[in-house]
Design an enzyme around this catalytic site. Structure first.
Site, mmCIF file in Angstrom:
data_model
loop_
_atom_site.group_PDB
_atom_site.id
_atom_site.type_symbol
_atom_site.label_atom_id
_atom_site.label_comp_id
_atom_site.label_asym_id
_atom_site.label_seq_id
_atom_site.Cartn_x
_atom_site.Cartn_y
_atom_site.Cartn_z
ATOM 1 C CG ASP A 112 -2.089 -1.033 0.940
ATOM 2 O OD1 ASP A 112 -2.546 -1.129 -0.215
ATOM 3 O OD2 ASP A 112 -2.476 -1.745 1.880
ATOM 4 C CG ASP A 173 -7.677 -3.639 -2.595
ATOM 5 O OD1 ASP A 173 -8.059 -4.639 -3.229
ATOM 6 O OD2 ASP A 173 -8.066 -3.396 -1.455
HETATM 7 N N1 GLY Z 1 -7.287 -1.493 0.248
HETATM 8 C C1 GLY Z 1 -7.975 -2.009 1.369
HETATM 9 C C2 GLY Z 1 -9.402 -1.666 1.379
HETATM 10 O O1 GLY Z 1 -9.925 -1.150 0.401
HETATM 11 O O2 GLY Z 1 -10.029 -1.938 2.394
#
Ligand code: GLY
Length: 394
Positions: A112, A173
């Site tokens: 992330d 994601d």
């Molecule tokens: N990227 C983690 C979420 O969307 O919860």
């Protein structure tokens, strides 16, 4: 790329009836967000809101979560919108903690890094030319690149790189983490960042998207042979259902993938995902937390709606003017944002967030019917996009 079904929009007449926003409506909706940022700013200058609220109040945390970049990104958006020094001042204080976090490698064993550093460090570098912000962004890009596995061609989402349970697992994601890699190539001239992003994008399009244009949340690859293994969920209802936020990350992420790579197939892919998403919305246009649900029995996820609105507006930038769905996507995006603004704002007194009624993690019962900080960020980003004067951070 997988052969996918591109469903037509099920109810184009309904979308065609949504008016486009007036400047006055956008000012009012933007003012609602700015008032909520001002409400929270004293609390979140040296500290950050946690990922999701508890009874509509975000706890104050240090720079330790995957979500810290969103609040700093909101401050940069607010500064771009108003020019008020208080937003820049707070964003610059927070910027120092992003450099420290990258240098000291604090909670960075995950992919992330783009969510963290694009709306904070990369935005700061673009907007102010702060060399420390550029350095922070490049350190983060190196960390992200270190998670790329050349055999399977994917960036490992979570966990230690030696963890066999997590090796070769990519998640939808991650599409929003890839712009950090393109940015690093643009900044340094080193093609390795972009090459990793493009291989990952190829594998995401091939394996995370199902033939019906829905998406798996996560997909496992064999890192010894590079073979695809299986799709699973982490935050969705079931392995074979379609987690609403994952689909929203897909709409937005593949459209951004086109913006960076120029691969035209990604525009069609984003549009196919968009139609799947729009065709499964309840009448109020705010998705339930998983697209298997459309009725009042399941909580909404306003954060997914805000992300999808940004994705639709990114898609609109890349579709030809005469494309039959182009204007419908713009109307749908405003329809969602207007609904978020009129029905889902957290109370000014009684919360320190912006959007209520989001869901962070239903299977673990975390942040259900709460504010989620990325929802707040993307709601403001969608408003910026609707104003037509904004260059995306992503
Ligand atoms: N990227 C983690 C979420 O969307 O919860």
């Amino acid at each position: 790329m997988t052969e996918i079904t591109h469903e037509p929009l099920a109810n184009p007449a309904r979308l065609a009836r949504i008016p486009l926003p007036t400047p006055g409506e956008l000012d009012i909706a933007t003012g609602h967000v700015l008032a909520r940022i001002d409400r929270a700013l004293p609390e979140f200058t040296h500290l950050f809101p946690g990922p999701s609220s508890v009874k509509l109040y975000y706890p104050a945390i240090g720079n330790i979560e995957w979500t810290n970049g969103f609040w700093t990104g909101m401050l940069w958006l607010a500064w771009e919108l108003t020019g008020h020094a208080r937003y820049r001042h707070a964003a610059e204080i927070q910027g120092r903690s992003f450099l420290q976090r990258a240098e000291q490698q604090i909670n960075v064993a995950h992919h992330d890094l783009g969510f963290l550093y694009t709306p904070s460090a990369c935005a700061a570098w673009r907007l102010t030319g702060d060399p420390a912000a550029r350095r922070a962004g490049l350190l983060a890009a190196d960390l992200l690149l270190s998670r790329f596995d050349p055999v399977s061609g994917v960036i490992q989402a979570w966990g230690d790189l030696n963890d066999p349970a997590e090796a070769g697992r990519m998640i939808i994601d991650c599409n929003l983490n890839l712009p950090l890699l393109y940015w690093a190539t643009e900044q340094t001239g080193d093609p390795r960042y972009r090459d990793a992003a493009e291989q990952h994008l190829t594998q995401a399009a091939r394996h995370l998207v199902r033939p019906d244009a829905s998406t798996f949340h996560t997909f496992h690859m064999d890192t010894r042979t590079g073979a695809p293994l299986r799709g699973t969920t982490h935050q969705g209802h079931a392995d074979d259902s379609c987690w609403a936020r994952g689909q929203a990350w897909g709409i937005y992420g593949f459209a951004l993938g086109y913006a960076h790579s120029g691969r035209v197939g990604l525009v069609d892919l984003s549009a196919a995902l968009a139609n799947y998403f729009l065709n499964r919305l309840p009448d109020d246009l705010i998705c339930r937390w998983d697209l298997i649900f459309t009725g009042p029995e399941a909580p909404a996820d306003t954060s997914a709606a805000a992300i999808a609105a940004c994705g639709l507006l990114e898609l609109v930038r890349h579709l030809p003017i005469g494309h039959p769905d182009r204007e419908l996507y713009a109307r749908a995006a405003w329809g969602m944002v207007r609904e978020l603004d009129t029905k889902h704002l957290a109370p000014l007194l009684g919360s320190n967030g912006v959007l209520a009624n989001a869901v962070y993690h239903m299977p673990k019962q975390i942040g259900v019917n709460e504010c989620c900080i990325w929802g707040d960020y993307f709601h403001l980003e969608a408003l910026m996009r609707l104003r037509h004067v904004w260059r995306p951070y992503w």
